[in-house]
Scaffold this active site. Sequence first.
Site, mmCIF file in Angstrom:
data_model
loop_
_atom_site.group_PDB
_atom_site.id
_atom_site.type_symbol
_atom_site.label_atom_id
_atom_site.label_comp_id
_atom_site.label_asym_id
_atom_site.label_seq_id
_atom_site.Cartn_x
_atom_site.Cartn_y
_atom_site.Cartn_z
ATOM 1 N N GLN A 123 -24.964 30.887 19.460
ATOM 2 C CA GLN A 123 -23.553 31.237 19.229
ATOM 3 C C GLN A 123 -22.671 30.003 18.981
ATOM 4 O O GLN A 123 -21.715 30.058 18.201
ATOM 5 C CB GLN A 123 -23.014 32.045 20.409
ATOM 6 C CG GLN A 123 -23.624 33.433 20.456
ATOM 7 C CD GLN A 123 -23.129 34.258 21.630
ATOM 8 O OE1 GLN A 123 -22.484 33.742 22.541
ATOM 9 N NE2 GLN A 123 -23.439 35.540 21.615
ATOM 10 N N GLN B 136 -23.353 16.919 13.181
ATOM 11 C CA GLN B 136 -23.653 17.427 14.526
ATOM 12 C C GLN B 136 -24.707 18.541 14.458
ATOM 13 O O GLN B 136 -25.639 18.588 15.265
ATOM 14 C CB GLN B 136 -22.356 17.948 15.167
ATOM 15 C CG GLN B 136 -22.455 18.241 16.641
ATOM 16 C CD GLN B 136 -22.674 16.980 17.475
ATOM 17 O OE1 GLN B 136 -22.474 15.873 16.992
ATOM 18 N NE2 GLN B 136 -23.128 17.150 18.694
ATOM 19 N N GLY C 212 0.845 -1.185 0.000
ATOM 20 C CA GLY C 212 0.000 0.000 0.000
ATOM 21 C C GLY C 212 0.878 1.232 0.000
ATOM 22 O O GLY C 212 1.277 1.736 -1.052
ATOM 23 N N GLU D 178 -4.180 7.658 -2.680
ATOM 24 C CA GLU D 178 -3.193 8.618 -3.221
ATOM 25 C C GLU D 178 -2.182 9.035 -2.149
ATOM 26 O O GLU D 178 -1.695 10.156 -2.125
ATOM 27 C CB GLU D 178 -3.943 9.842 -3.768
ATOM 28 C CG GLU D 178 -3.452 10.357 -5.109
ATOM 29 C CD GLU D 178 -3.721 9.402 -6.263
ATOM 30 O OE1 GLU D 178 -4.574 8.503 -6.150
ATOM 31 O OE2 GLU D 178 -3.037 9.561 -7.291
ATOM 32 N N GLY D 179 -1.885 8.110 -1.237
ATOM 33 C CA GLY D 179 -0.975 8.399 -0.121
ATOM 34 C C GLY D 179 -1.780 8.829 1.085
ATOM 35 O O GLY D 179 -2.484 9.844 1.036
ATOM 36 N N THR D 180 -1.672 8.059 2.174
ATOM 37 C CA THR D 180 -2.463 8.370 3.372
ATOM 38 C C THR D 180 -1.992 9.695 3.991
ATOM 39 O O THR D 180 -0.929 10.221 3.632
ATOM 40 C CB THR D 180 -2.293 7.271 4.436
ATOM 41 O OG1 THR D 180 -0.917 7.257 4.839
ATOM 42 C CG2 THR D 180 -2.689 5.893 3.922
#
Length: 385
Positions: A281, A338, A135, A365-367
């Site tokens: 707020q 949330q 990977g 595409e690269g972690t």
Amino acid sequence: MGYVIRTEEQQAAIDGLRRFLDAEIDPVFSKEYRDKFVPREKMGAILRELTQFGLITGTVSEADGGMGLDWLTMVMLFEEVAATSIDLSVPVLINSFGAQLVAKLAPAHLRERYLPGLLSGDLFCSMGISEPDVGSNVLEIKTRARRDGDHYVINGEKTWISNGSYSDILICTCRTGDDPRRGLTHFLLDRKEHPYEVRDIHKIAWNSQSTAQIFLTDVRVPAANMLGNEGEALKNTLWSFERSRAFVAAQGVGLARRALEEAIRYAKERRQHGKVIAGHQLIAAMLAEMATRVDAARLLTYRAASMIEAGVPAEMEAAMAKYFACEAAVTVARQAVQIHGGNGVTRDFLVEKLAREAIVLPIPEGTTQIQQLIIGRALTGISAF
Ligand SMILES: Cc1cc2nc3c(=O)[nH]c(=O)nc-3n(C[C@H](O)[C@H](O)[C@H](O)COP(=O)(O)OP(=O)(O)OC[C@H]3O[C@@H](n4cnc5c(N)ncnc54)[C@H](O)[C@@H]3O)c2cc1C
């Protein structure tokens, strides 16, 4: 959406694409095929329409039959696609970079045969790098291409391959020599002529398009189907990663922006404690944080794209954009859930899907960790891989 400087041409291109995506494409992915696999013919028809807006065609020069757009305009357009559907953005991304690699590396006979179909949206491409045991470290690729006269015989297994079951061609990274860096070579496999077996993988999200395992058993490919020179696949993959990471960053921006838009809409409608929740707020603070993350991610993405366009090395900046934008997508999508409260975890609202989709983005595409290692190496000159 935040203020960004765009030329009149860029704004017109984005506006035209947005009108088309809202009217024709959003209902397909948010309703008709929500979490359902889009058949190849349907996905192909959509891609063909998108090519008119510079998607896929933009990455290839006019001399080679493309539209030759600049990188900044391309990531702007690509953000719009991702804001509509991450699932749709994947085949657009893979076909764009497949076309670009064919244009850059393929011998004339392969360019003439495959590039027009890739640019028109008629052909699907896959890029086969990852394997079950390979990977983050592509130097360990095991899929072997063994020379046999004027052919190579390929054996191995690839996994997580986007477009896998759609694919007409596979750009396969194979081991042709034992040197970890200089022993990797690209081959173009035509699925009809050099058959490979494909099995789709079911995931937490991104299931409206194909991610697949690919099995290669004694696949005979002419030596003339080599892309670039023998032993240069790593060099060419890293060249491509710098560019594709700016695109994946734009996927993160698009998804995060959509989550923000959904949250703003809901916060202005939902009433609690005698007023719309946007008037509380803590909700306002959450929206402010989300919007700031989206804009920061977009600006990092634009910087990387501008550097690529200028021909300046942008490995660190592309890594920063990919890292920040994909993590921003995860954070912003969670905040959007949330703000929706209980409704946010139901299928009646889009944010549930966006949150599942966002979790995937920091992996391909690269972690995130690999991007951090690239940035660290650029800062100190010391590799911590
Ligand atoms: C939806 C999707 C689409 C994809 N499409 C394609 C495709 O089209 N073609 C293709 O070839 N591949 C594709 N991939 C594969 C993708 O590139 C890999 O999943 C990715 O590179 C990570 O490899 P891995 O999954 O084997 O994780 P691993 O490399 O096993 O990593 C596991 C964990 O360890 C961490 N890690 C690894 N090395 C280090 C280190 N040195 N230091 C610190 N942490 C480390 C990683 O960050 C991660 O958190 C796709 C993946 C997904 C999920």
